[in-house]
Design a protein around this motif. Structure first.
Motif, PDB file in Angstrom:
ATOM      1  N   HIS A   1       0.841  -1.205   0.000  1.00 55.56           N
ATOM      2  CA  HIS A   1       0.000   0.000   0.000  1.00 55.56           C
ATOM      3  C   HIS A   1       0.879   1.260   0.000  1.00 55.56           C
ATOM      4  O   HIS A   1       0.736   2.144  -0.846  1.00 55.56           O
ATOM      5  CB  HIS A   1      -0.911  -0.088   1.238  1.00 55.56           C
ATOM      6  CG  HIS A   1      -1.619   1.172   1.628  1.00 55.56           C
ATOM      7  ND1 HIS A   1      -2.800   1.165   2.323  1.00 55.56           N
ATOM      8  CD2 HIS A   1      -1.322   2.486   1.467  1.00 55.56           C
ATOM      9  CE1 HIS A   1      -3.202   2.399   2.540  1.00 55.56           C
ATOM     10  NE2 HIS A   1      -2.314   3.227   2.039  1.00 55.56           N
ATOM     11  N   GLU A   2       1.848   1.296   0.944  1.00 53.96           N
ATOM     12  CA  GLU A   2       2.718   2.473   1.035  1.00 53.96           C
ATOM     13  C   GLU A   2       3.629   2.582  -0.185  1.00 53.96           C
ATOM     14  O   GLU A   2       3.917   3.679  -0.663  1.00 53.96           O
ATOM     15  CB  GLU A   2       3.547   2.428   2.315  1.00 53.96           C
ATOM     16  CG  GLU A   2       2.739   2.620   3.584  1.00 53.96           C
ATOM     17  CD  GLU A   2       1.864   3.862   3.533  1.00 53.96           C
ATOM     18  OE1 GLU A   2       2.336   4.924   3.105  1.00 53.96           O
ATOM     19  OE2 GLU A   2       0.690   3.763   3.920  1.00 53.96           O
TER      20      GLU A   2
ATOM     21  N   HIS B   1       1.853   4.332  -2.947  1.00 56.53           N
ATOM     22  CA  HIS B   1       1.889   5.799  -2.796  1.00 56.53           C
ATOM     23  C   HIS B   1       3.223   6.343  -3.309  1.00 56.53           C
ATOM     24  O   HIS B   1       3.270   7.311  -4.057  1.00 56.53           O
ATOM     25  CB  HIS B   1       1.764   6.197  -1.323  1.00 56.53           C
ATOM     26  CG  HIS B   1       0.397   6.039  -0.738  1.00 56.53           C
ATOM     27  ND1 HIS B   1      -0.729   6.488  -1.353  1.00 56.53           N
ATOM     28  CD2 HIS B   1      -0.013   5.498   0.437  1.00 56.53           C
ATOM     29  CE1 HIS B   1      -1.782   6.216  -0.595  1.00 56.53           C
ATOM     30  NE2 HIS B   1      -1.373   5.611   0.497  1.00 56.53           N
TER      31      HIS B   1
ATOM     32  N   GLY C   1      -3.010   3.817  -2.725  1.00 60.18           N
ATOM     33  CA  GLY C   1      -2.925   2.940  -1.546  1.00 60.18           C
ATOM     34  C   GLY C   1      -4.113   1.999  -1.405  1.00 60.18           C
ATOM     35  O   GLY C   1      -3.955   0.766  -1.443  1.00 60.18           O
TER      36      GLY C   1
ATOM     37  N   ASP D   1      -6.386   7.974   3.508  1.00 63.36           N
ATOM     38  CA  ASP D   1      -6.227   8.321   2.094  1.00 63.36           C
ATOM     39  C   ASP D   1      -7.492   8.958   1.540  1.00 63.36           C
ATOM     40  O   ASP D   1      -7.430   9.867   0.710  1.00 63.36           O
ATOM     41  CB  ASP D   1      -5.871   7.069   1.297  1.00 63.36           C
ATOM     42  CG  ASP D   1      -4.496   6.547   1.675  1.00 63.36           C
ATOM     43  OD1 ASP D   1      -3.622   7.392   1.941  1.00 63.36           O
ATOM     44  OD2 ASP D   1      -4.303   5.333   1.722  1.00 63.36           O
TER      45      ASP D   1
HETATM   46 ZN   LIG Z   1      -2.347   5.223   2.264  1.00 59.59          ZN
END
Ligand SMILES: [Zn+2]
Length: 381
Positions: free
Chosen positions: A63-64, A67, A109, A166
């Protein structure tokens, strides 16, 4: 962020884990056990729960990473990532200038969790895929089904329109098309506090998972508030706007006697050390003074210099401020394409905020340099 530990550095990005993640992982592993079942079965369940918690952590990392990759595609580097129970906070080197940039970076994300959930759904056999939605929980059913449920939950929760989730960034980006950035941030952050209270109440009266949502939002909201506060004082300025361009550099062969005069005159306190026009380190005033009193004026610069990270001219001033704070430095060199182009000092930043206040907030907001510097230092604590 306070309460987090540095665990790795991947592709130049520092990775931290917040303590709430460890608690959540443990809790997630433990709830896989059943109180009414045989103990032997519970050992297996605990092992499976631990594996599941680790897999979820990997999903949070992805997820990170999403980003960071999307930000990088927009020309914005990532400095550090702190994993929080619902994802994390990625500290970018610059604030996205266009709302569309922030929109895509933020959406990346949750999209990862939804894509993983979709991918797992594709892997399920017919029997598991035919299970009703109501059977989809974090504790029931086969391993893959639970991992799918966790990713669905993470994807949906992250899209809640409240800062620092987010979804809050998505909301801010959407609002920023119509209003100014600060106002958009206030609305999204305000909804963050509403979500924090609401999820704490839900946690107490229904599923305790909501308590973690509350904790995660609170931890992230504080970090966000600090960033917004620093940004309010420094605007969206870049390092090149506030850096000192005319500066005295020193070479490694010079002695402290050569430099001390400038310090006494108060012209410049810290000095970049160069060799063949390349930066090799910094001579900081505090080191210079200590060496001077211990060993005298004939000490060479090479014995006192200290390696220091360089800032980039295009870096956000608020971000540079954070770097200075973390390192406890009074100044840092600014380097472009390997060449020293300036020096960013606390005093420069104070002068810059004075100017900024005069230009944007009217003369009533102008303080003298010293007061401004004090404010800046207090902000940096
Ligand atoms: Zn996020």
């Amino acid at each position: 962020m306070k309460g987090s530990w540095r665990i790795a550095q991947i592709a130049g990005v520092r990775l931290y884990v917040h303590w709430t993640v460890l608690i959540l992982s443990g809790w997630f592993a433990l709830i896989q056990m059943r109180l009414d079942d045989a103990a032997a079965d519970n050992v297996r369940r605990l092992a499976e729960g631990t594996g599941l918690a680790l897999m979820v952590l990997v999903c949070l990392l992805l997820h990170e990473a999403a980003h960071a990759v999307v930000a990088w595609r927009h020309g914005i580097g990532t400095q550090e990532v702190t994993l929080l129970p619902l994802g994390g906070v990625a500290r970018l080197e610059a604030t996205p200038e266009e709302p569309t940039q922030e929109l895509w970076i933020a959406l990346a994300g949750p999209a990862v969790h939804l894509a993983i959930a979709g991918g797992i759904y594709g892997l399920l056999d017919d029997q598991a895929a035919a299970m009703p939605w109501s059977a989809l929980t974090l504790t029931g059913g086969p391993f893959l089904l639970k991992l799918m449920a966790a990713n669905l939950a993470l994807g949906v929760l992250n899209l809640l329109p409240a800062m620092p989730l987010d979804g809050g960034r998505v909301l801010r980006a959407v609002l920023a098309f119509g209003t100014d950035y600060a106002q958009a941030t206030r609305v999204a952050a305000g909804l963050g506090y509403v979500l924090c209270v609401a999820s704490a109440a839900l946690g107490l009266f229904s599923n305790p998972l909501w308590l973690f949502v509350s904790l995660a939002v609170l931890a992230g909201a504080k970090a966000e508030a600090h960033t917004v506060q620093t940004q309010a004082a420094l605007g969206n300025a870049r390092v090149r706007q506030a850096m000192r361009r005319r500066l005295r550099t020193v070479t490694e062969d010079e002695t402290l006697a050569d430099v001390v005069g400038e310090v006494v005159a108060g012209e410049q306190l810290d000095f970049p050390v160069v060799r063949d026009e390349r930066l090799v380190g910094m001579l900081f005033q505090k080191d210079l003074l200590r060496k001077l009193s211990d060993e005298g004026r004939s000490v060479r610069v090479s014995e006192v210099l200290r390696r220091a990270p360089a800032l980039r001219p295009t870096q956000d001033l608020a971000d540079a401020c954070q770097v200075l704070r973390e390192l406890g430095c009074t100044s840092l060199p600014v380097v472009q394409d390997g060449h020293l182009v300036g020096l960013l000092t606390l005093k420069n930043m104070a002068q810059w905020t004075t100017l900024y206040a005069a230009l944007h907030l009217g003369s009533g907001a102008v303080h003298d340099d010293d007061e401004q510097a004090e404010q800046l230092v207090s902000l940096m604590r």
